[in-house]
Design a protein around this motif. Sequence first.
Motif, PDB file in Angstrom:
ATOM      1  N   GLU A  24       0.814  -1.214   0.000  1.00 54.33           N
ATOM      2  CA  GLU A  24       0.000   0.000   0.000  1.00 54.33           C
ATOM      3  C   GLU A  24       0.846   1.260   0.000  1.00 54.33           C
ATOM      4  N   THR A  25       2.064   1.188   0.487  1.00 51.27           N
ATOM      5  CA  THR A  25       2.944   2.357   0.494  1.00 51.27           C
ATOM      6  C   THR A  25       4.086   2.210  -0.519  1.00 51.27           C
ATOM      7  N   GLY A  26       3.877   1.392  -1.525  1.00 57.74           N
ATOM      8  CA  GLY A  26       4.806   1.361  -2.646  1.00 57.74           C
ATOM      9  C   GLY A  26       5.978   0.419  -2.540  1.00 57.74           C
ATOM     10  N   TRP A  27       6.006  -0.452  -1.524  1.00 53.53           N
ATOM     11  CA  TRP A  27       7.142  -1.357  -1.357  1.00 53.53           C
ATOM     12  C   TRP A  27       6.743  -2.758  -1.824  1.00 53.53           C
ATOM     13  N   ASP A  28       6.653  -2.915  -3.125  1.00 56.11           N
ATOM     14  CA  ASP A  28       6.311  -4.208  -3.721  1.00 56.11           C
ATOM     15  C   ASP A  28       6.453  -4.072  -5.225  1.00 56.11           C
ATOM     16  N   ARG A  29       6.337  -5.180  -5.919  1.00 64.90           N
ATOM     17  CA  ARG A  29       6.305  -5.146  -7.376  1.00 64.90           C
ATOM     18  C   ARG A  29       4.889  -4.817  -7.848  1.00 64.90           C
ATOM     19  N   PRO A  30       4.765  -4.220  -9.037  1.00 69.89           N
ATOM     20  CA  PRO A  30       3.437  -4.148  -9.639  1.00 69.89           C
ATOM     21  C   PRO A  30       2.908  -5.571  -9.846  1.00 69.89           C
ATOM     22  N   ARG A  31       1.626  -5.765  -9.723  1.00 77.22           N
ATOM     23  CA  ARG A  31       1.059  -7.115  -9.822  1.00 77.22           C
ATOM     24  C   ARG A  31       1.400  -7.780 -11.154  1.00 77.22           C
ATOM     25  N   GLU A  32       1.439  -6.993 -12.222  1.00 78.00           N
ATOM     26  CA  GLU A  32       1.703  -7.571 -13.539  1.00 78.00           C
ATOM     27  C   GLU A  32       3.179  -7.911 -13.745  1.00 78.00           C
ATOM     28  N   LEU A  33       4.047  -7.514 -12.803  1.00 81.64           N
ATOM     29  CA  LEU A  33       5.480  -7.803 -12.932  1.00 81.64           C
ATOM     30  C   LEU A  33       5.977  -8.775 -11.860  1.00 81.64           C
ATOM     31  N   GLN A  34       5.077  -9.460 -11.225  1.00 81.81           N
ATOM     32  CA  GLN A  34       5.482 -10.385 -10.164  1.00 81.81           C
ATOM     33  C   GLN A  34       6.430 -11.466 -10.677  1.00 81.81           C
ATOM     34  N   ALA A  36       8.513 -11.121 -13.408  1.00 77.46           N
ATOM     35  CA  ALA A  36       9.643 -10.605 -14.187  1.00 77.46           C
ATOM     36  C   ALA A  36      10.950 -11.088 -13.571  1.00 77.46           C
ATOM     37  N   ARG A  37      11.877 -11.546 -14.399  1.00 74.84           N
ATOM     38  CA  ARG A  37      13.117 -12.144 -13.907  1.00 74.84           C
ATOM     39  C   ARG A  37      14.311 -11.286 -14.280  1.00 74.84           C
ATOM     40  N   ALA A  38      15.216 -11.121 -13.331  1.00 76.10           N
ATOM     41  CA  ALA A  38      16.426 -10.331 -13.554  1.00 76.10           C
ATOM     42  C   ALA A  38      17.429 -11.142 -14.371  1.00 76.10           C
ATOM     43  N   ARG A 188       7.241   8.407 -14.809  1.00 76.79           N
ATOM     44  CA  ARG A 188       7.381   7.376 -13.762  1.00 76.79           C
ATOM     45  C   ARG A 188       6.563   6.139 -14.112  1.00 76.79           C
ATOM     46  N   ARG A 189       5.341   6.365 -14.513  1.00 77.96           N
ATOM     47  CA  ARG A 189       4.445   5.245 -14.819  1.00 77.96           C
ATOM     48  C   ARG A 189       4.974   4.423 -15.995  1.00 77.96           C
ATOM     49  N   THR A 190       5.472   5.089 -17.011  1.00 83.54           N
ATOM     50  CA  THR A 190       5.995   4.379 -18.182  1.00 83.54           C
ATOM     51  C   THR A 190       7.250   3.589 -17.829  1.00 83.54           C
ATOM     52  N   PHE A 191       8.115   4.188 -17.017  1.00 83.95           N
ATOM     53  CA  PHE A 191       9.315   3.467 -16.573  1.00 83.95           C
ATOM     54  C   PHE A 191       8.929   2.237 -15.758  1.00 83.95           C
ATOM     55  N   ASP A 192       7.973   2.390 -14.858  1.00 83.34           N
ATOM     56  CA  ASP A 192       7.525   1.266 -14.038  1.00 83.34           C
ATOM     57  C   ASP A 192       7.001   0.139 -14.923  1.00 83.34           C
ATOM     58  N   GLU A 193       6.199   0.482 -15.916  1.00 84.05           N
ATOM     59  CA  GLU A 193       5.604  -0.530 -16.796  1.00 84.05           C
ATOM     60  C   GLU A 193       6.642  -1.212 -17.681  1.00 84.05           C
ATOM     61  N   SER A 194       7.792  -0.570 -17.894  1.00 82.69           N
ATOM     62  CA  SER A 194       8.828  -1.160 -18.754  1.00 82.69           C
ATOM     63  C   SER A 194       9.483  -2.387 -18.139  1.00 82.69           C
ATOM     64  N   ALA A 195       9.371  -2.551 -16.814  1.00 81.21           N
ATOM     65  CA  ALA A 195       9.981  -3.668 -16.065  1.00 81.21           C
ATOM     66  C   ALA A 195      11.498  -3.593 -16.012  1.00 81.21           C
ATOM     67  N   THR A 199      14.252  -6.381 -14.592  1.00 79.95           N
ATOM     68  CA  THR A 199      14.947  -7.211 -15.573  1.00 79.95           C
ATOM     69  C   THR A 199      16.397  -6.780 -15.780  1.00 79.95           C
ATOM     70  N   HIS A 200      16.666  -5.459 -15.706  1.00 81.20           N
ATOM     71  CA  HIS A 200      18.000  -4.953 -16.013  1.00 81.20           C
ATOM     72  C   HIS A 200      18.639  -4.149 -14.876  1.00 81.20           C
ATOM     73  N   ARG A 201      17.966  -4.102 -13.724  1.00 81.77           N
ATOM     74  CA  ARG A 201      18.450  -3.331 -12.583  1.00 81.77           C
ATOM     75  C   ARG A 201      18.713  -1.865 -12.974  1.00 81.77           C
ATOM     76  N   ASN A 202      17.891  -1.334 -13.858  1.00 85.45           N
ATOM     77  CA  ASN A 202      18.002   0.092 -14.166  1.00 85.45           C
ATOM     78  C   ASN A 202      17.577   0.848 -12.917  1.00 85.45           C
ATOM     79  N   ASN A 203      18.494   1.628 -12.366  1.00 86.97           N
ATOM     80  CA  ASN A 203      18.303   2.076 -10.991  1.00 86.97           C
ATOM     81  C   ASN A 203      17.696   3.467 -10.869  1.00 86.97           C
ATOM     82  N   ASP A 204      17.443   3.856  -9.622  1.00 81.92           N
ATOM     83  CA  ASP A 204      16.814   5.143  -9.342  1.00 81.92           C
ATOM     84  C   ASP A 204      17.739   6.301  -9.680  1.00 81.92           C
TER      85      ASP A 204
END
Length: 318
Positions: A24-34, A36-38, A188-195, A199-204
């Motif tokens: 609820e406070t943003g500390w999880d994966r999006p449900r559709e990316l559960q 996704a593998r690094a 932000r939303r588009t980056f989040d959806e990109s996974a 997958t690539h550890r593209n960082n903050d």
Amino acid sequence: DLGRRDADAAAGLTNVRWCRLSRETGWDRPRELQDARARESRWAEGYLLMIRWYAVTCWDVLDALGYEWMMRFDDDSFLLSPVGYDWFGAMRAGGFAYGFRTLSRECDRTFGQFVDAYRETERIPAPVDDGTIFCERVPKHCLKGRPRRPGVLAARPYCEGPGRLGFYNNWFVTAVAFWTSPAVARFRRTFDESALIFTHRNNDLIFQTAAVRLLLPRERWRRFADFSYQHHTIRDGAVRWGGLETGSRDPDAAGTLRAYFDRWHADDGAAHPARRCRVQLARNNASFEEVSYVAHGRTRWGVLAAPYCNKNGRAPLW
């Protein structure tokens, strides 16, 4: 780690507010990316969630809690000289929305392709080299760090242009409203959806840098260089990435350097010498302040990565 007893004790002594991190406070994966593998198994899940928090989710949480400003100070970062003023006040007074301390040369090519595609879709102008990259590559065509002939600079792929330099965001101060603005929220939303986080550890660090470079006028950036600051990564007892940058107003900058070498390079100081860099603090300020830095880590091309300064010892705000 912070335990319940520590948290309760701090709450009774200081003006502190705790926020439990959860889905609820943003500390999880999006449900559709559960699923996704690094591409590398060494990236711990908690680390990837930390990236998502600072890149994508923390801003809406902070906004909902009523915060106007946010500052990050990593638990392995160190403030090594006094600061006699209010960082937030300095940001407000100057009309700035993003402040950083130093630079790190890093930009993943996959992320660069993502930024270029997003920029073209949204019709956002490409960041253009102000001459710093050009003069690092072909110094014979430059004078005092600037191109001798105007008109030689053109837009390049994001990671080959200004995007190659990231804001070393283990310390930063920023206005929450910038990150919740419609343009940045869409990015932000588009980056989040990109996974790409998972997958690539593209960082903050690289995401925040891109958001600022693409969507915040340079007049609202602010580099802080007055205080001495240390952030580095230790592996097997040795510094592998990052380092120290002294402050231009550190009353004992030489002593700060000596203490750092005594602690981390008593036996190999010659391999990591202190270098000087003249840094610009703001777009509307033509003066440069001198700092010294000790860098570790190199890019795939052998360039010192963090803290970063151009080979000519000059770091304009660009």
